[in-house]
Write an enzyme that holds these catalytic residues in place. Structure first.
Site, PDB file in Angstrom:
ATOM      1  N   LYS A   1     -16.715 -26.297 -34.029  1.00  0.00           N
ATOM      2  CA  LYS A   1     -16.329 -27.251 -32.989  1.00  0.00           C
ATOM      3  C   LYS A   1     -15.930 -28.574 -33.637  1.00  0.00           C
ATOM      4  O   LYS A   1     -16.619 -29.041 -34.557  1.00  0.00           O
ATOM      5  CB  LYS A   1     -17.513 -27.447 -32.034  1.00  0.00           C
TER       6      LYS A   1
ATOM      7  N   SER B   1     -18.381 -27.871 -22.957  1.00  0.00           N
ATOM      8  CA  SER B   1     -17.316 -28.438 -23.749  1.00  0.00           C
ATOM      9  C   SER B   1     -16.926 -27.598 -24.971  1.00  0.00           C
ATOM     10  O   SER B   1     -15.828 -27.774 -25.504  1.00  0.00           O
ATOM     11  CB  SER B   1     -17.704 -29.829 -24.227  1.00  0.00           C
TER      12      SER B   1
ATOM     13  N   SER C   1     -23.113 -27.078 -22.867  1.00  0.00           N
ATOM     14  CA  SER C   1     -21.813 -26.945 -23.546  1.00  0.00           C
ATOM     15  C   SER C   1     -21.678 -25.780 -24.518  1.00  0.00           C
ATOM     16  O   SER C   1     -20.572 -25.500 -24.967  1.00  0.00           O
ATOM     17  CB  SER C   1     -21.477 -28.233 -24.289  1.00  0.00           C
TER      18      SER C   1
END
Lengths: 123, 485
Positions: free
Chosen positions: B79, B154, B178
């Site tokens: 990420k 996210s 997330s």
């Protein structure tokens, strides 16, 4: 503040129903300007109304917490029960590496002789 | 080779038996990315040369007959709010569009020691604020299962990358759901460890008392393997904790299992088809001999409200560091800096650099923490947080694990929840309590509704991560048997 509604009595009530059931106190444009200024955020004239609406909606929602009886409850101030964790201040652990030091400084918009250069703060 | 199915364990065996080389494997994944990521947009940057360099190193070691670590030579996606030295790390924000990380996050250091292969950095909602990746400063990621739908967020890029076969596993971060929510939307496994189990050093901070890094994988065993590699006390994260971890491989008997099902998570915000799916698994578990107990977590009703006070308060403090002076987008003009007004530089750099949702949360936090409101909002929320934590501590006195849906619905369409902030926030209604309490939780694929994956969430006791993973593996096996029956 805070009615004494016991959460136990509402065990089976829905999690979502309140979304539609609270009243909103609208923030004024002036208030939004003040918050944005405190937060050092530039927002355009057109954005102020939208932010006023959005922030009011969320603040109206979180006001829901006033229903909970929090008398004699200790606030939970972090993610763990650890207190005041310390370590030796040892620069070799982090930026003793010259290449890293250079990389960090090079990311700055302005620098001078190993320092970040910023505009005057005091006039 | 079916890239979508390959697990860490399988690749490790293939590499050791020399049935495939790490370079060959890495090329397979890179080519798949080149071919399909134009449609999905899981990645913000690809690390082709670094990936191949590591892969070659691992192949050399294998050819010399040296032992390799479990994750060696295996492609991973990271990420883009986790720092890898020398590469761009943007947090999907314009304010960090050209930021190059000057050091490695601790989890990256650990994965480098394992000689895992970094293929690229994945998309996210800007600064991890959102539940759909629609808040990314560089365009949304699409759900590989259905390109008209969001992958969740996210960590939507990471979940999509695992689902699409762009990597064997990925890292995400979880502040209010997330990791788990996108795992649920994409039909993969997402694990948020206990707060403090994994170092946050080098993770771009959103809400520091809630953030935790964790794996997104194809099955539970892989999640356990990655967790083993990244966990541990770190001097550079003072909230990380020393632990003796149990062995994941120990078998577990379904008949010893006590599962709590909280009634507050099955109320009418929940899609009825999703509920049916989860109920089927519960019935199956009961038939296999697990003890199912209906429990109550009454403070769940206030979790999302407490979260939307504590999180933005921490956000407003953490994002104060983006001031246009040290790094990131800056309106400070080097030569003429003396002529510029400091306030203007702040306002312009932050105003242009941050997107709408980020500015919204910074302003919320600023308001909540401002004089006169602190006690009414922030302190009250911290007290409710304590009540939520106590409630979890209590239920774990009599049960092993809490079972819930991960999300109230399956993946939604683009634009469906963007008109006002609250409808998006509600996508995290079943996941935020876990972060407030600090407990570990995992989302497992649990069948489909109209072709879209459903996620089942299991919540464990603080630092009982291994037991949670063992239970998850057991339930995963039972779900798979059910589907094949």
């Amino acid at each position: 503040m805070g009615s004494c509604r016991s959460p136990k009595a509402n065990g089976a009530t829905t999690i979502l129903k309140f979304v539609l059931s609270y009243e909103i106190n609208m923030l004024t444009k002036k208030e939004v300007e003040k918050i944005a200024g405190l937060a050092r955020l530039g927002i355009s004239e057109e954005e102020k109304d939208k932010f006023a609406e959005d922030l009011s909606l969320v603040l109206g929602y979180v006001d829901k917490l006033s229903e909970v009886n929090v008398e004699k409850v200790e606030p939970m101030t972090g993610g763990t029960n650890l207190e005041s964790v310390t370590r030796k201040d040892d620069e070799s652990k982090d930026i003793a590496d010259d290449e890293m030091k250079a990389d960090i400084l090079n990311a700055a918009p302005d620098k001078d002789n190993g320092y970040f250069k910023v505009p005057a703060i005091l006039k | 080779m079916n890239l979508k199915e390959l697990t860490i364990k399988q690749v490790h065996e293939l590499l050791k038996k020399k049935e495939v080389s790490s370079v060959e494997l890495t090329w397979e994944f890179l080519n798949n990315i080149k071919e399909k990521d134009n449609d999905i947009h899981a990645f913000l940057s690809i690390m082709e040369s670094e990936a191949l360099e590591t892969a070659e190193k691992v192949d050399t070691r294998i050819s010399k007959g040296e032992p390799i670590e479990m994750l060696a030579g295996i492609p991973v996606a990271i990420k883009d709010n986790i720092l890898i030295r020398g590469g761009k790390t943007t947090a999907a924000s314009k304010i960090l569009e050209n930021y190059v990380a000057p050091y490695d996050a601790t989890v990256i250091k650990k994965l480098k020691e394992e000689e895992t292969v970094f293929v690229g950095k994945t998309n996210l909602d800007e600064f991890a604020m959102g539940s759909s990746t629609e808040n990314s400063g560089f365009g949304p990621t699409k759900n590989p299962v259905d390109l008209k739908r969001v992958p969740g967020g996210s960590s939507g890029g990471s979940a999509a990358a695992v689902k699409a076969g762009f990597c064997v596993y990925a890292l995400g971060s979880d502040t209010g759901g997330s990791i788990r929510q996108p795992a649920s939307f994409c039909g993969v496994v997402g694990f948020k460890p206990t707060y403090g189990a994994v170092s946050r050093h080098g993770l771009i901070a959103m809400a520091s008392s809630l953030d935790q890094i964790g794996p997104i994988t194809k099955n539970v065993e892989d999640a356990a393997l990655v967790f083993e590699a990244i966990r541990g006390k770190d001097e550079l994260d003072s909230t990380s904790i020393t632990r003796e971890w149990k062995d994941f491989a120990r078998p577990l008997d379904v008949e010893e299992l006590k599962i709590g099902v909280p009634r507050e998570y099955f109320t009418h915000g929940l899609d009825s088809e999703v509920e049916k799916n989860i109920r089927t698994v519960i019935a199956k578990l009961e038939k296999e001999g697990a003890k199912i107990e209906e429990i109550s977590l009454p403070y769940s009703e206030w979790a999302l409200a407490a979260y939307y006070i504590i999180m933005p308060a921490e956000v407003s403090a953490n994002l104060a560091r983006f001031d246009g002076m040290k790094y990131g987008l800056s309106k400070l003009q080097a030569q003429s800096s003396k002529l510029q007004n400091l306030m203007d530089i702040y306002l312009k750099s932050r105003g242009e650099g941050f997107g709408n949702e980020v500015r919204r949360r910074i302003m919320l936090g600023t308001y909540i923490l401002s004089a006169g409101y602190y006690d009414a909002y922030y302190k009250r929320a911290q007290k409710v947080r304590r009540l939520i934590k106590d409630e979890f501590d209590n239920v774990f006195k009599s049960i092993d694990v809490v079972l819930t849906p991960t999300t109230p619905s399956t993946a939604f369409k683009f634009g469906e929840k963007t008109s006002d902030p609250l409808s998006m926030y509600l996508a995290d209604i079943y996941t935020v309590s876990v972060n407030l309490a600090g407990v570990p939780a995992i989302s497992l694929p649990c069948g489909e509704v109209n072709g879209l994956p459903v996620g089942l969430q299991l919540i464990g006791k603080n630092f009982d991560d291994i037991k949670l993973l063992q239970i998850a593996k057991l339930i995963e096996t039972i779900i798979k048997e059910e589907r094949h029956a």
